[in-house]
Each structure stands twice: as C-alpha cells, then as structure tokens.
Write a protein that holds these residues in place. Sequence first.
Motif, PDB file in Angstrom:
ATOM      1  N   LYS A 101     -73.946  17.775 -32.408  1.00  0.00           N
ATOM      2  CA  LYS A 101     -73.779  18.878 -33.347  1.00  0.00           C
ATOM      3  C   LYS A 101     -74.797  19.941 -33.004  1.00  0.00           C
ATOM      4  O   LYS A 101     -75.983  19.671 -32.953  1.00  0.00           O
ATOM      5  CB  LYS A 101     -74.013  18.405 -34.776  1.00  0.00           C
ATOM      6  N   GLY A 102     -74.323  21.150 -32.786  1.00  0.00           N
ATOM      7  CA  GLY A 102     -75.265  22.266 -32.600  1.00  0.00           C
ATOM      8  C   GLY A 102     -75.704  22.508 -31.171  1.00  0.00           C
ATOM      9  O   GLY A 102     -76.293  23.527 -30.889  1.00  0.00           O
ATOM     10  N   ILE A 103     -75.452  21.573 -30.256  1.00  0.00           N
ATOM     11  CA  ILE A 103     -75.806  21.846 -28.860  1.00  0.00           C
ATOM     12  C   ILE A 103     -74.577  22.441 -28.176  1.00  0.00           C
ATOM     13  O   ILE A 103     -73.499  21.868 -28.208  1.00  0.00           O
ATOM     14  CB  ILE A 103     -76.317  20.568 -28.156  1.00  0.00           C
ATOM     15  N   GLN A 107     -84.490  18.342 -28.604  1.00  0.00           N
ATOM     16  CA  GLN A 107     -83.275  19.125 -28.334  1.00  0.00           C
ATOM     17  C   GLN A 107     -82.203  18.841 -29.386  1.00  0.00           C
ATOM     18  O   GLN A 107     -81.535  19.754 -29.859  1.00  0.00           O
ATOM     19  CB  GLN A 107     -82.713  18.793 -26.945  1.00  0.00           C
ATOM     20  N   ILE A 108     -82.052  17.563 -29.706  1.00  0.00           N
ATOM     21  CA  ILE A 108     -81.000  17.173 -30.647  1.00  0.00           C
ATOM     22  C   ILE A 108     -81.286  17.773 -32.023  1.00  0.00           C
ATOM     23  O   ILE A 108     -80.401  18.320 -32.681  1.00  0.00           O
ATOM     24  CB  ILE A 108     -80.874  15.636 -30.712  1.00  0.00           C
ATOM     25  N   GLY A 129     -80.932  21.659 -32.050  1.00  0.00           N
ATOM     26  CA  GLY A 129     -79.523  22.018 -32.071  1.00  0.00           C
ATOM     27  C   GLY A 129     -78.937  21.798 -33.462  1.00  0.00           C
ATOM     28  O   GLY A 129     -78.272  22.662 -34.020  1.00  0.00           O
ATOM     29  N   PHE A 130     -79.252  20.651 -34.015  1.00  0.00           N
ATOM     30  CA  PHE A 130     -78.723  20.260 -35.325  1.00  0.00           C
ATOM     31  C   PHE A 130     -79.104  21.261 -36.414  1.00  0.00           C
ATOM     32  O   PHE A 130     -78.318  21.580 -37.292  1.00  0.00           O
ATOM     33  CB  PHE A 130     -79.277  18.875 -35.651  1.00  0.00           C
TER      34      PHE A 130
END
Lengths: 305, 245
Positions: free
Chosen positions: B92-94, A298-299, A302-303
């Motif tokens: 970042k990004g979530i 997930q991290i 998202g990144f």
Amino acid sequence: MNNTELELLKIIADMNATPDGAYNIRANGKLADRQVTENVNIKTKTDNPGIDIIIKPNTKNETVHIPVIISETGLTDLVYNDFYIGENSDVTIVAGCGIHNCGENESRHDGIHTFYVGKNAKVKYIEKHYGEGDGNGSNVMNPTTIVNIEDGGYMEMETAQIKGIDSTKRVTKARLADNASIVIHEKIMTHGTQHAETDFTVDLDGENSGANVISRSVAKGNSFQKFLSKINGNNVCNGHTECDAIIMDGGKVTAIPELTANNIDASLIHEAAIGKIAGDQLIKLMTLGLTEKEAEEQIINGFLK
Amino acid sequence: MLELKNVSFTAENGEGEKEILKDISLKIEDNFTVITGPNGGGKSTLAKIIAGILTPSSGKILLDGEDITGLSVTDRAKKGISFAFQQPVHFKGIRVYDLLSLASGKNLSLNDACDYLSQVGLCARDYIDREVNSSLSGGELKRIEIATVLARSTKVSVFDEPEAGIDLWSFGNLIKVFEKMHGSCGGSIIIISHQERILNIADSVVVIDSGRIKTVGSKQEVLPKLFGTVEKGCRASVCSGKETE
Ligand SMILES: Nc1ncnc2c1ncn2[C@@H]1O[C@H](COP(=O)(O)OP(=O)(O)OP(=O)(O)O)[C@@H](O)[C@H]1O
Ligand SMILES: [Mg+2]
C-alpha cells in the motif's frame, strides 16, 4: 519570530515566509501576524479566544493559512475557530499546530474548529500536528472539529499527526444535508508511550449524502491508538469507514466501528485491518538489497504517504 | 557461477517435519538455465534457498566459489542475486516507480524506469505512478515483478514462473526480454517454468521431482526425454499422494 518558530511553521503549514492570500499566525497563545484579502476576512473573537474566518460566496481557488505554534513550555492554549465558507466557493484551508517543548512542563493546544460549509461550496481542510523538544515536558493536542455541510456542499479533510505528540484525542463530528459529502483522510504515527484516540461521528441526514472516512496509522514502541468511527445513515446515503493499521514492537491498536442504518436505503460499510508488516513485503524489499530496517522504513513511509 | 552442494531442506510445521529438498547438488553456469518439473516438486523452495529466504537444513551454496550459505537475503542481494517471486507482493502506498527505483539501488530517472516497464510490455505512463497494490491485475503485477529484476541487472537472476498469468500475445515479447537480458548481462539467468517455449531457449535444463534432481543437461539431451519423465513423475505423485485415482 525566531528560527525554531519558523521551522515549525514550515513543517506544519508548508510556509516559508508569509504566503499569498489570507493568513493568521498564532504563536504562544497570541496573534503573531495576520493578513486578510478581499474575499477572506479573519476577525478576532470577542467572546472566546480564537478567530472567525469568513469566506465570501463564490470565492474560488484561494488558500487560507492558520497555523498555531507553541514554543514556550508549560503553555495551555485553547482556541475556538469558526469557519464560514460561503456558497459556491472553492477554497483550501491549511491549519496545523506545532509544539516545540524544551521544558519540563506540559504544553497543550486544544482547538475547537467549527465549519459552516455553504450550499455547493467546496473546502479542503489540511491539518498537521507535530511536536518536538528535548525536554521531558509532554506535548498534548486535542482537536475538535464540528462540520455542518449544507446542500450540495463538499468537504475534504486531511489530518496528519506525524511525530512528537504524546497524547491526543481527536473528535470530529459532521452533519450533512442533501447531496452533501465529506471525505476524511487521517494519518497517525505514534511511538514511545504515546496515546492517540480518534473519534469520528458522521450524521448522514440528507438525501444522497455521503461520507468516506479513511484512517491509516502506525503504532510503534509501546504506543496505543484507538479508532472509533460512527456513521448514522438517516436517509438515502452512502457511508464507508476504513481503518488500516500497522503495529510494531509493543504497539497496540483498537478499532471500533459503529454503523447505524436508520433508513432502508442507507448503505454503510466498515473495514478494518490491523497487523504487523507482512513478512513477504519485508522479504521482497530485502531481495532488492535493502536491510530489514530500511525495508520497514520504506513500507511505513509508503503506507503513510 | 552458482553452485549448490548437497542441499537439503526440511520444513517444520505443526504436524511434524517434511523433507522438501533432498541432497541437491547442482552447478549453474553463467548461462540460461530452466528448472522444471511437476507441481510440488520443490522448485520454488530451491529458488528461495538460492535467494536466502529459506536456509537449507544441510549443504552449501557457493557464488563464484564463495560460500554464501550463511548470508542474509539482503547480503545475497548485494552480492548480485535477484529473485522474481512466483506470487508478487502488494504494497500500500509504494508506487511502481518507487519499487523500480529501490530495485535499481539509485534515484532512477523517469526515462529509465519507463524503459524497464516498456520492456515488460507495460505502457509506462499508465503505470509509473500507480501503487503496487491489489488494484493491479495479476498479469500486471507479474510484469512489474519482472521489471524489478531487470532494473537490478545482477549476475544471478531467478524468475519463478514468470510466464504465469502473462497473456499469450505477450509471451513472445517476454521471451525476447530474457534473450536480451541473457545477451547483455552475461550472468546466470535461472527460470522456473512449465512452458515448452521457455524450455526451448534454455542452454541447460534441470528437472526437479519430489525434491530431487531427476535430470540435468542441455536442452538437446533433456527435452526429448522430458515430457515422458514429467508425465511419469506426475502419475507417480498422484499414486503416492493423497489423491485417489
Ligand atoms: N512450510 C512448508 N511446510 C510444509 N510443506 C511445505 C512447506 N513449504 C513447501 N511445502 C511443500 O513442499 C513442496 C514443494 O513446494 P514448492 O513450492 O517448492 O513446489 P514447486 O515445485 O515450486 O511447485 P509449483 O510448480 O506448483 O510451483 C510442496 O509439496 C509444498 O506443499
Ligand atoms: Mg513454485
């Protein structure tokens, strides 16, 4: 075109069938299909392999697709693509290269893209790189992008290397006139023993020109990445470069900024952050019921989103 | 019901060992428990031990009679323990929506996601697509953190100083959120807090000072004594600590 090739097209250019608007599909070193429109002309070069993409002034809201796919093992493909973006136009260009290498030999695509962005023109350039294949042959891509932006022009460049490219060296050089600006977003994920190098040079020659170069990357396995970014502020200008990298396993990342202010009113900033995923990020997602592996995914998704 | 039996925790760092929690035994019923006590007393450490982020040096943790001491953070979360951090984490990004969706364990509908945000007093439309990164203010992050625990709606919810950074105007609404949660989910709600207004809605109050339980009881029993106790605790820790008078 066979299914493998159609699949590659979908991944790299979001193309299901033939899109509306102009396009040029290059497969295994040869022209596979092309369509031009009233405002967008595509011509095969006569001196070198490659194409000229000519966009008439004042062309608005058109999208041009120029994907390249390689499905034969051991093929080395070198192309020169020149883009002439007419004054006051506003267009999107979707490029991308997909390699499907099932053989034992190296498949390689080297693209040299040159952009001439006219006065007050706006262009968004999207480029995705992707490789796959069950053989041992390596997939190599070395894209070079040369950008010239005239007064008041704007270019946004989005590049992504998602998977499966064993070796890449990306060189991007941009030269900006008065009031011109460029924004570059780069995303790279490497794994295994892959090697990725990016090298940006931006010359801010014009008054009030601006550049923003943002790189986000993840290096897994034993892969290696090197991020070089050079900004030369030669006039009243603003430059910003940022490298944000996550390392995992035995991944290694080097970030080298080089900012040169040749004018008292040049304002240049570089930021770099390299490190593994923060422990508290993993823990937070684990308290939501995710396993450590799921949390990591997930991290990273998202990144790189 | 959550039960701690003789839980101790010793932290090790470069300089040596420090005993942070000392022989804590505590039964937390399916009600509204507030843990309070002086700064540095060990409250957050205890919360992390309940969530599985820290492992006790000795002692046991039981959830509805089952020994969960050896379970990982993930397994405890799956058994129904939720934890709102004292310091929310950035990603970042979530996006806020992604985090709420992950918390709920399903593909959350936009409506439901917005509903959780509205409950914590955030105008949902402005936040749902924002990234959970440092561009959010401290109070906003804190509210989103609380919303993730609401979205989980599990039988044990631990909030570490949820009121910190929440403005006065919203404070009343925050208390309503806890009251509503208490009414609807029926599990244990454990809140670490220094706020009298939160202590006032507790069924049970636990005072932790210097790593030990100082007092446990109903708010009627504990509150009258509490402010004296805490004050003394504070003074004592100033005297015994490194600070000078
Ligand atoms: N890893 C560690 N190493 C050494 N000491 C630690 C460690 N973790 C916590 N402590 C110490 O343990 C004590 C308890 O910390 P804890 O965060 O649990 O307190 P708290 O009751 O939550 O305080 P506050 O009200 O300020 O939030 C503090 O004195 C803290 O400095
Ligand atoms: Mg604390």
